[in-house]
Design an enzyme around this catalytic site. Structure first.
Site, PDB file in Angstrom:
ATOM      1  CD  GLU A   1       0.960  14.578   4.185  1.00 61.30           C
ATOM      2  OE1 GLU A   1       1.414  13.475   4.573  1.00 61.30           O
ATOM      3  OE2 GLU A   1      -0.233  14.727   3.897  1.00 61.30           O
ATOM      4  CG  ASP A   2       3.787  10.113   5.545  1.00 60.84           C
ATOM      5  OD1 ASP A   2       3.188  10.910   4.795  1.00 60.84           O
ATOM      6  OD2 ASP A   2       3.305   9.003   5.865  1.00 60.84           O
TER       7      ASP A   2
ATOM      8  CG  ASP B   1       2.672   7.987  -4.360  1.00 67.83           C
ATOM      9  OD1 ASP B   1       3.455   8.135  -5.298  1.00 67.83           O
ATOM     10  OD2 ASP B   1       1.995   6.958  -4.202  1.00 67.83           O
TER      11      ASP B   1
ATOM     12  CG  PHE C   1       5.660   0.805  -1.110  1.00 67.16           C
ATOM     13  CD1 PHE C   1       4.588   1.616  -1.424  1.00 67.16           C
ATOM     14  CD2 PHE C   1       5.754   0.298   0.172  1.00 67.16           C
ATOM     15  CE1 PHE C   1       3.608   1.918  -0.479  1.00 67.16           C
ATOM     16  CE2 PHE C   1       4.781   0.593   1.128  1.00 67.16           C
ATOM     17  CZ  PHE C   1       3.707   1.410   0.788  1.00 67.16           C
TER      18      PHE C   1
ATOM     19  NE  ARG D   1       1.832   2.727  10.730  1.00 66.52           N
ATOM     20  CZ  ARG D   1       1.335   3.327   9.646  1.00 66.52           C
ATOM     21  NH1 ARG D   1       2.044   4.220   9.006  1.00 66.52           N
ATOM     22  NH2 ARG D   1       0.134   3.030   9.212  1.00 66.52           N
TER      23      ARG D   1
HETATM   24  P1  IMP Z   1      -0.690  10.462  -2.211  1.00 73.10           P
HETATM   25  O1  IMP Z   1      -2.070  10.910  -1.912  1.00 73.10           O
HETATM   26  O2  IMP Z   1      -0.639   9.559  -3.421  1.00 73.10           O
HETATM   27  O3  IMP Z   1       0.322  11.569  -2.329  1.00 73.10           O
HETATM   28  O4  IMP Z   1      -0.277   9.482  -1.054  1.00 73.10           O
HETATM   29  C1  IMP Z   1       0.354   9.840   0.086  1.00 73.10           C
HETATM   30  C2  IMP Z   1       0.216   8.733   1.098  1.00 73.10           C
HETATM   31  O5  IMP Z   1       0.416   7.440   0.501  1.00 73.10           O
HETATM   32  C3  IMP Z   1       1.297   8.841   2.157  1.00 73.10           C
HETATM   33  O6  IMP Z   1       0.893   9.651   3.235  1.00 73.10           O
HETATM   34  C4  IMP Z   1       1.513   7.410   2.553  1.00 73.10           C
HETATM   35  O7  IMP Z   1       0.592   7.043   3.539  1.00 73.10           O
HETATM   36  C5  IMP Z   1       1.204   6.611   1.302  1.00 73.10           C
HETATM   37  N1  IMP Z   1       2.425   6.265   0.547  1.00 73.10           N
HETATM   38  C6  IMP Z   1       2.792   6.679  -0.678  1.00 73.10           C
HETATM   39  N2  IMP Z   1       3.969   6.165  -1.046  1.00 73.10           N
HETATM   40  C7  IMP Z   1       4.385   5.420  -0.020  1.00 73.10           C
HETATM   41  C8  IMP Z   1       5.563   4.637   0.208  1.00 73.10           C
HETATM   42  O8  IMP Z   1       6.488   4.522  -0.611  1.00 73.10           O
HETATM   43  N3  IMP Z   1       5.641   4.008   1.415  1.00 73.10           N
HETATM   44  C9  IMP Z   1       4.657   4.084   2.351  1.00 73.10           C
HETATM   45  N4  IMP Z   1       3.550   4.820   2.181  1.00 73.10           N
HETATM   46  C10 IMP Z   1       3.411   5.472   1.002  1.00 73.10           C
HETATM   47 MG    MG Z   2       0.549  10.770   5.055  1.00 71.82          MG
END
Ligand code: IMP
Ligand code: MG
Length: 496
Positions: free
Chosen positions: A400-401, A404, A453, A466
């Site tokens: 995963e990148d 959050d 962010f 990106r």
């Molecule tokens: P989650 O489901 O809330 O954990 O969201 C994860 C996804 O939200 C990541 O794969 C990103 O695509 C996006 N995301 C969450 N925080 C950031 C950020 O700080 N920068 C860019 N994308 C984010």
């Molecule tokens: Mg992702």
């Protein structure tokens, strides 16, 4: 101060025996000295050790063998034997309880940044003449026992015989190149540049240059080392001190004022320096050259307009690369001998996943999924591209990148689990832990990031940024109600 209760008496004899044997081997002097440094540090329970050679002018010390010290520490330059623990030159064994505060230590700031705390140093004497030194370093406050000091003196005596035999004294100065495997393998804690920021720069352009480097998270040292250029017999009559050293790029930088009269003298010195020290990488920079230099090391894009929305760089390109390599190493060890499938979800993970897999040393296969968010408030995650192959009975690493809230990952993991993999682990580059709603154990984490962010290195804001080679924080004014408008509008509505 930590005082050891059990001494390392048992370790002295094997260490001395090893040193005697290695000193008689066919290895190069540098390798022998590295090995002596290692045995000495280990026998004394210390983190590092180095063997220093005193030039025939009895002024400068250069490293000829080392163990456990970072490249950065070793390259900090020639030590002035009269300024750095000068009592060793009087034939004394010297103990420094705290190198960061002691004025007998020449580079206190560097010692602090490199976590060098206590030092024990002893002279190497050949027929009553001091020809070098051995210094032992610890990361924690440490007291050395009487036996430790005796042991160190024995090592210096053996080293004296070794150095005498090699009779390389003139050739030794500046010949040291650390052996990569002998250096600390984990990166030293990142230096806050401010630790090393001098109170005053000689010129405003230098301060400006330092600020640019800080912005790009490029480590720097100001006037870190002086290179002797001319000698009158053994006395140094001319020196050159470059303005900056950038340890990560291994480049010395001399900034130019554009006055032609000064340029000629500077160019002459630089030519001489390159002649005398061909292994030293030095660049003469005008203001315009700075952008070009950074561009050649992957920092170019900030100069372009695409970084308008970036307030601050959080992780430089090289910091990201270093961390990715460390994660890949751990993954390679943990999965040795197993069939690994790496699974990622588009699009944010592409930079990370592509770098990560290139550094994994075991064979692996790759699968990619795509997901989208829909529903009135973006609560529903849908798989828009499924796995290509079966993962049943395979060892799956979900890459995963950024995690959050954890909702996306939770959904994807449940989906993967339903396909009966032999094992399922998670590797994420970034962990925004403070925002977690669904608690999921993470097996490999690159960096824990603050609740901001972030963009770059695959991560986007409205589909952009990106392609930045680093990761930065988005400008706060671009963020609506604390939540940026991304390319997932429904989902963000959910969070509002
Ligand atoms: P989650 O489901 O809330 O954990 O969201 C994860 C996804 O939200 C990541 O794969 C990103 O695509 C996006 N995301 C969450 N925080 C950031 C950020 O700080 N920068 C860019 N994308 C984010
Ligand atoms: Mg992702």
């Amino acid at each position: 101060m930590k005082k050891r209760l059990c001494n390392h008496g048992n370790g002295y004899y094997p260490a001395l025996s090893h040193i005697a044997r290695i000193s008689n081997s066919e290895l190069s002097l540098r390798r022998i000295c590295n090995s002596i440094a290692k045995s000495t540090a280990k026998a004394l329970g210390a983190g590092g050790c180095r063997i220093l050679f005193l030039d025939s002018g009895k002024r400068y010390l250069s490293t000829i063998g080392a163990f456990g010290l970072s490249d950065f520490y070793l390259r900090k330059g020639l030590l002035d034997a009269h300024k750095s623990l000068p009592e060793i030159l009087e034939g004394k064994v010297v103990f420094v309880p705290d190198a960061t505060k002691d004025e007998r230590v020449q580079h206190n700031q560097i010692a602090e940044a490199q976590r060098v705390c206590s030092i024990l140093g002893a002279p190497i004497e050949d027929k009553g003449e001091i020809i070098g030194e051995i210094r032992v370093y610890t990361h924690e406050p440490h007291d050395f026992l009487k036996e430790d000091r005796r042991f160190l003196v024995s090592v210096t005596n053996m080293s004296a015989v070794l150095l005498e035999r090699h009779r390389l004294q003139q050739l030794l100065v500046n010949s040291y190149q650390p052996d990569e495997k002998d250096l600390i393998s984990s990166p030293s804690p990142k230096l806050p540049a401010s630790t090393l920021r001098p109170t005053e720069f000689a010129h405003p352009s230098e301060e400006e240059f330092a600020s640019i480097l800080d912005f790009y998270c490029v480590e720097w040292l100001y006037e870190p080392r002086s290179f002797p250029l001319n000698w009158d017999n053994d006395r140094v009559t001319e020196m050159f001190t470059p303005d900056f050293y950038l340890p990560e790029l291994n480049i010395y930088i001399e900034l130019t004022t554009l006055k032609q009269s000064l340029m000629t003298a500077k160019n002459r010195k630089l030519r001489k320096l390159k002649e005398l020290y061909p292994n030293i990488n030095i660049k003469l920079l005008t203001k315009n050259d700075i952008a070009n230099l950074l561009a050649s090391h992957g920092y170019n894009t900030v100069v372009a307009t695409k970084t308008e929305g970036v307030a601050q760089i959080l992780y430089s390109h090289s910091q990201l690369q270093r961390r990715v390599r460390t994660l890949a190493k751990r993954i390679s060890n943990d999965y040795a001998g197993q069939q690994l499938v790496m699974v990622g979800t588009l699009k944010g993970v592409i930079c990370f996943m592509s770098d990560l897999m290139q550094h994994v040393s075991i064979p692996l296969t790759l699968d990619i999924m795509a997901i989208s968010y829909y529903g009135g408030n973006g609560q529903v995650v849908k798989i828009t591209k499924d796995l290509d192959g079966s993962i049943a009975g395979r060892h799956v690493l979900m890459v995963e990148d950024i995690i959050d809230t954890g909702m996306t990952l939770n959904y994807v993991l449940n989906y993967l689990r339903a396909h009966n993999p032999a094992s399922l682990r998670v590797c994420t580059l970034f962990d925004k832990r403070t925002r977690r709603l669904v608690d999921i154990p993470l097996d490999y984490v690159g960096f824990e990031v603050p609740d901001k962010f972030i963009v770059g290195y695959g991560l986007d804001y409205k589909g952009e940024y990106r392609n930045l080679p680093f990761v930065g924080v988005l400008r706060p004014e671009l963020i609506r109600n604390g939540i940026p408008v991304t390319d997932m509008p429904d989902r963000n509505k959910r969070q509002e």
